[in-house]
Write a protein that holds these residues in place. Structure first.
Motif, PDB file in Angstrom:
ATOM      1  N   ALA A 151      -6.713   7.542  -4.141  1.00 53.49           N
ATOM      2  CA  ALA A 151      -5.265   7.671  -3.931  1.00 53.49           C
ATOM      3  C   ALA A 151      -4.846   9.137  -3.881  1.00 53.49           C
ATOM      4  CB  ALA A 151      -4.506   6.939  -5.036  1.00 53.49           C
ATOM      5  N   VAL A 152      -5.411   9.952  -4.782  1.00 58.05           N
ATOM      6  CA  VAL A 152      -5.083  11.380  -4.814  1.00 58.05           C
ATOM      7  C   VAL A 152      -5.607  12.081  -3.573  1.00 58.05           C
ATOM      8  CG1 VAL A 152      -5.364  13.535  -6.102  1.00 58.05           C
ATOM      9  CG2 VAL A 152      -5.087  11.376  -7.331  1.00 58.05           C
ATOM     10  N   SER A 153      -6.822  11.693  -3.107  1.00 59.04           N
ATOM     11  CA  SER A 153      -7.412  12.321  -1.922  1.00 59.04           C
ATOM     12  C   SER A 153      -6.628  12.007  -0.651  1.00 59.04           C
ATOM     13  CB  SER A 153      -8.868  11.857  -1.763  1.00 59.04           C
ATOM     14  OG  SER A 153      -8.924  10.478  -1.428  1.00 59.04           O
ATOM     15  N   ILE A 154      -5.796  10.972  -0.687  1.00 56.86           N
ATOM     16  CA  ILE A 154      -4.937  10.641   0.456  1.00 56.86           C
ATOM     17  C   ILE A 154      -3.579  11.324   0.319  1.00 56.86           C
ATOM     18  CG2 ILE A 154      -3.752   8.772   1.672  1.00 56.86           C
ATOM     19  CD1 ILE A 154      -6.040   6.933   0.874  1.00 56.86           C
ATOM     20  N   VAL A 155      -3.034  11.327  -0.895  1.00 57.03           N
ATOM     21  CA  VAL A 155      -1.695  11.876  -1.119  1.00 57.03           C
ATOM     22  C   VAL A 155      -1.675  13.391  -0.926  1.00 57.03           C
ATOM     23  CG1 VAL A 155       0.103  12.258  -2.851  1.00 57.03           C
ATOM     24  CG2 VAL A 155      -0.951  10.009  -2.635  1.00 57.03           C
ATOM     25  N   LEU A 156      -2.718  14.102  -1.382  1.00 56.15           N
ATOM     26  CA  LEU A 156      -2.734  15.561  -1.298  1.00 56.15           C
ATOM     27  C   LEU A 156      -2.640  16.074   0.150  1.00 56.15           C
ATOM     28  CD1 LEU A 156      -5.228  16.707  -4.092  1.00 56.15           C
ATOM     29  CD2 LEU A 156      -2.743  16.959  -4.029  1.00 56.15           C
ATOM     30  N   PRO A 157      -3.429  15.551   1.101  1.00 52.32           N
ATOM     31  CA  PRO A 157      -3.268  16.008   2.488  1.00 52.32           C
ATOM     32  C   PRO A 157      -1.879  15.726   3.046  1.00 52.32           C
ATOM     33  CG  PRO A 157      -5.332  14.818   2.225  1.00 52.32           C
ATOM     34  CD  PRO A 157      -4.569  14.625   0.968  1.00 52.32           C
ATOM     35  N   ILE A 158      -1.293  14.583   2.662  1.00 56.33           N
ATOM     36  CA  ILE A 158       0.061  14.262   3.140  1.00 56.33           C
ATOM     37  C   ILE A 158       1.069  15.254   2.575  1.00 56.33           C
ATOM     38  CG2 ILE A 158       1.885  12.515   3.139  1.00 56.33           C
ATOM     39  CD1 ILE A 158      -0.279  10.377   3.079  1.00 56.33           C
ATOM     40  N   LEU A 159       0.939  15.590   1.295  1.00 58.98           N
ATOM     41  CA  LEU A 159       1.830  16.585   0.691  1.00 58.98           C
ATOM     42  C   LEU A 159       1.666  17.945   1.364  1.00 58.98           C
ATOM     43  CD1 LEU A 159       1.601  15.811  -3.143  1.00 58.98           C
ATOM     44  CD2 LEU A 159       3.553  15.454  -1.617  1.00 58.98           C
ATOM     45  N   MET A 160       0.439  18.312   1.688  1.00 59.93           N
ATOM     46  CA  MET A 160       0.184  19.569   2.381  1.00 59.93           C
ATOM     47  C   MET A 160       0.884  19.578   3.738  1.00 59.93           C
ATOM     48  SD  MET A 160      -3.525  21.187   3.413  1.00 59.93           S
ATOM     49  CE  MET A 160      -3.860  19.842   4.567  1.00 59.93           C
ATOM     50  N   LEU A 161       0.824  18.454   4.448  1.00 58.56           N
ATOM     51  CA  LEU A 161       1.500  18.338   5.737  1.00 58.56           C
ATOM     52  C   LEU A 161       3.015  18.456   5.585  1.00 58.56           C
ATOM     53  CD1 LEU A 161       1.359  17.624   8.802  1.00 58.56           C
ATOM     54  CD2 LEU A 161       1.550  15.229   8.123  1.00 58.56           C
ATOM     55  N   VAL A 162       3.559  17.800   4.552  1.00 57.36           N
ATOM     56  CA  VAL A 162       5.007  17.849   4.305  1.00 57.36           C
ATOM     57  C   VAL A 162       5.459  19.281   4.021  1.00 57.36           C
ATOM     58  CG1 VAL A 162       6.833  17.145   2.709  1.00 57.36           C
ATOM     59  CG2 VAL A 162       5.181  15.457   3.532  1.00 57.36           C
ATOM     60  N   ILE A 163       4.674  20.021   3.244  1.00 60.81           N
ATOM     61  CA  ILE A 163       5.017  21.412   2.918  1.00 60.81           C
ATOM     62  C   ILE A 163       5.033  22.271   4.175  1.00 60.81           C
ATOM     63  CG2 ILE A 163       4.210  23.485   1.718  1.00 60.81           C
ATOM     64  CD1 ILE A 163       3.162  21.608  -0.486  1.00 60.81           C
ATOM     65  N   ILE A 164       4.042  22.073   5.049  1.00 64.35           N
ATOM     66  CA  ILE A 164       3.980  22.841   6.300  1.00 64.35           C
ATOM     67  C   ILE A 164       5.194  22.530   7.172  1.00 64.35           C
ATOM     68  CG2 ILE A 164       2.702  23.139   8.454  1.00 64.35           C
ATOM     69  CD1 ILE A 164       0.132  22.651   6.864  1.00 64.35           C
ATOM     70  N   LEU A 165       5.520  21.239   7.318  1.00 62.73           N
ATOM     71  CA  LEU A 165       6.670  20.847   8.136  1.00 62.73           C
ATOM     72  C   LEU A 165       7.974  21.369   7.538  1.00 62.73           C
ATOM     73  CD1 LEU A 165       5.732  17.159   9.087  1.00 62.73           C
ATOM     74  CD2 LEU A 165       5.577  19.208  10.511  1.00 62.73           C
ATOM     75  N   ALA A 166       8.089  21.330   6.203  1.00 66.38           N
ATOM     76  CA  ALA A 166       9.294  21.845   5.548  1.00 66.38           C
ATOM     77  C   ALA A 166       9.445  23.345   5.807  1.00 66.38           C
ATOM     78  CB  ALA A 166       9.236  21.565   4.050  1.00 66.38           C
TER      79      ALA A 166
END
Length: 372
Positions: A59-74
């Protein structure tokens, strides 16, 4: 299906295309987020694999890349908002410059036609009501689009998470569609599709970065106002093949005209954009993307137009990777091989009208094409 007459096969294929397009038109609000999530999950897959290999919980290995993507888009949204805020703060001067340009345009029209300035003003006043009505309809449509965008953005991370979590089920589903003897080809197509999507989307992210720096930075050094905003807008619009660059040039000219009363900045902006585009098309982008799939310009433009008609900007953006994936699939199936030839730019060295060998399904000698 192999035993059916060729006319029946072609009819089924054409009916399938019509049905597929109809489904996309009717269900684009549902399908487009899924397609976008699929492409993004492919890009995030290497990070997910890396974390899993280092014993990070799934679950963490999936959530972390998504959070990284959200930070870049933000970060991208914040940067763009800051540039727009700078443009809005300069509104009084923009209004003054627009009036000067309108007066010059009015004098030019009076000089080449029999319409006086008074007649031009009367014409504008008569059409004011239509313009207001059109603006109201546009604002209403924008509100609907904005609400759809929020739904799109809200569903995207959920879809990405679930696709990464259930990727093995999806892969098994794909393999179960084919006989065992075809599984090596299916596996090859899956790996090539993953490579194409990753190289294309990561390449586009890199392209946006260096286009913003090159266009915005060069214009800023020259002294053009709102240089970074012009660079950001052009960089993102350039993601839409062919059509986006034209729109980006027009917007860049309009922003320059509103910030200056002279024409030399417009010529400078067009010259810088043309130079950066030449560098991008011929040197940088082919080396960065490096895709082995070549799409001819006719179907690239057609795909952008159809994608825009079906799903707006998201459809235009997704058109090229979708066409590239379809070509990979078509090239590896005997019944659809001709569609792969149609989408590609591998031109035969001789005319099929004169040489029967070039009419067959087997590979033929081709002229080098332009990589897309």
């Amino acid at each position: 299906m192999n035993n059916l007459p060729s006319t029946v096969k072609r009819s089924i294929e054409l009916l399938g295309i019509v049905l597929l397009v109809s489904i996309l038109v009717v269900g684009n609000d549902i399908i487009m987020p899924l397609i976008m999530a699929f492409f993004i999950s492919i890009v995030l897959l290497p990070v997910n694999r890396f974390l899993k290999n280092h014993k990070v919980p799934e679950a963490v290995s999936i959530v972390l890349p998504i959070l990284m993507l959200v930070i870049i888009l933000a970060g991208i949204v914040w940067f763009f908002s800051a540039q727009v805020k700078s443009l809005v703060s300069d509104f009084p001067r923009i209004k003054s410059n627009v009036n000067i340009h309108l007066q010059s345009l009015s004098k030019w029209i009076s000089g080449i036609s029999h319409y006086s300035t008074t007649e031009q003003v009367d014409f504008i006043n008569k059409n004011t009501q239509d313009m207001v009505s059109f603006a109201g309809k546009t604002a209403s449509g924008a509100a609907v689009t904005l609400s759809s965008l929020f739904v799109f953005v809200g569903l995207l991370p959920i879809y990405i998470y679930l696709m990464l979590f259930y990727k093995d089920i999806l892969l098994r589903f794909i393999f179960m569609w084919f006989d065992t003897q075809h599984h090596p080809k299916v596996k090859e197509a899956i790996y090539e599709t993953e490579t194409i999507i990753k190289s294309y989307l990561v390449g586009l992210l890199i392209q946006v970065t260096y286009m913003t720096v090159l266009v915005g930075g060069t214009l800023m050094v020259i002294g053009i106002k709102h240089a970074l905003l012009i660079g950001v807008i052009f960089a993102f619009l350039n993601l839409i093949p062919y059509i986006g660059a034209l729109i980006g040039n027009i917007i860049g000219v309009l922003i320059t005209l509103t910030s200056s009363t002279e024409l030399w900045p417009v010529v400078t902006v067009l010259g810088v954009i043309a130079g950066v585009q030449f560098l991008d098309n011929n040197i940088l982008m082919p080396r960065i993307v490096g895709s082995k799939v070549k799409i001819n310009a006719l179907f690239a433009i057609l795909g952008v137009v159809i994608g825009g008609k079906i799903a707006g900007v998201s459809g235009m953006f997704l058109s090229m990777p979708v066409i590239a994936v379809l070509k990979v699939i078509f090239d590896r199936t005997d019944i659809f091989k001709q569609w792969g030839v149609l989408l590609g730019d591998e031109r035969p060295t001789r005319s099929p009208m004169m040489f029967p060998a070039f009419r067959k399904r087997s590979a033929v000698d081709t002229k080098p094409g332009v990589e897309k």
